[in-house]
Design an enzyme around this catalytic site. Structure first.
Site, PDB file in Angstrom:
ATOM      1  N   CYS A   1      -5.937   5.291  -2.342  1.00 33.07           N
ATOM      2  CA  CYS A   1      -4.866   4.730  -2.585  1.00 33.07           C
ATOM      3  C   CYS A   1      -3.860   5.799  -3.521  1.00 33.07           C
ATOM      4  O   CYS A   1      -2.603   5.966  -3.334  1.00 33.07           O
ATOM      5  CB  CYS A   1      -5.032   3.823  -3.851  1.00 33.07           C
ATOM      6  SG  CYS A   1      -5.834   2.312  -3.016  1.00 33.07           S
TER       7      CYS A   1
ATOM      8  N   CYS B   1      -6.238   2.081   4.922  1.00 27.06           N
ATOM      9  CA  CYS B   1      -6.716   0.505   4.414  1.00 27.06           C
ATOM     10  C   CYS B   1      -5.623  -0.524   4.885  1.00 27.06           C
ATOM     11  O   CYS B   1      -6.071  -2.034   4.808  1.00 27.06           O
ATOM     12  CB  CYS B   1      -6.850   0.309   2.702  1.00 27.06           C
ATOM     13  SG  CYS B   1      -5.279   0.493   2.153  1.00 27.06           S
TER      14      CYS B   1
END
Length: 163
Positions: free
Chosen positions: A130, A60
């Site tokens: 994440c 990301c």
């Protein structure tokens, strides 16, 4: 009451209502643990002269750093730093807390994306990366420790920037 004071009070009221609305939306998507770790991260720090260090950039665009201090193959201190979102912060916090106090082998076995997700009470699918970023950064910091241990003289010449 002056016009400026009324404007200030209105602005404060608006800001408080907006913050409450945002937190209400966050609570619908994220567990209390995720929100707590985002607002009060544990081990959010850089460590000077680490025994293990890694920096990884996620899919990301967020990047994460992990810092390990190890004595007798046991992690005595660890920290992380990220330029990422709240979810990335929460995942780094969990990863370092899981590793803290563990032996090298225990940390290697315990810190995984699945373990981070479990301890956070899950994440929306779009945020799972994440947890993967935090786990991968920890694995690389542990690998760096092994490399530095075998060639300890190189540690004297490497630069890890700590601001």
């Amino acid at each position: 009451m002056t016009a400026n004071k009324v404007k200030d009070e209105d602005l404060e009221k608006f800001a408080k209502e907006l913050q409450e609305q945002i937190m209400s939306q966050l609570r619908q998507q994220y567990s209390a643990e995720v929100i707590d770790r985002w607002q009060n991260p544990r081990n959010f720090k850089r460590i000077e002269n680490p025994d293990g260090y890694a920096q990884v950039k996620g899919s990301c665009g967020d990047s994460m750093e992990m810092f390990l201090k190890i004595e007798d193959d046991r992690i005595i201190d660890c920290g992380f730093f990220t330029d990422g979102c709240g979810t990335t912060i929460a995942c780094g916090s969990i990863a370092t807390e899981v590793a803290q106090g563990k032996s090298f082998i225990e940390a290697l076995a315990l810190v995984s994306a699945d373990e981070i997700l479990k301890r956070l009470g899950g994440l929306p699918e779009e945020d799972v990366h994440c947890a993967q970023l935090a786990a991968e950064t920890m694995r690389r910091a542990l690998a760096d420790y092994l490399f530095q241990k075998k060639q300890s003289w190189k540690k004297l010449y490497r630069k890890v920037e700590v601001e």
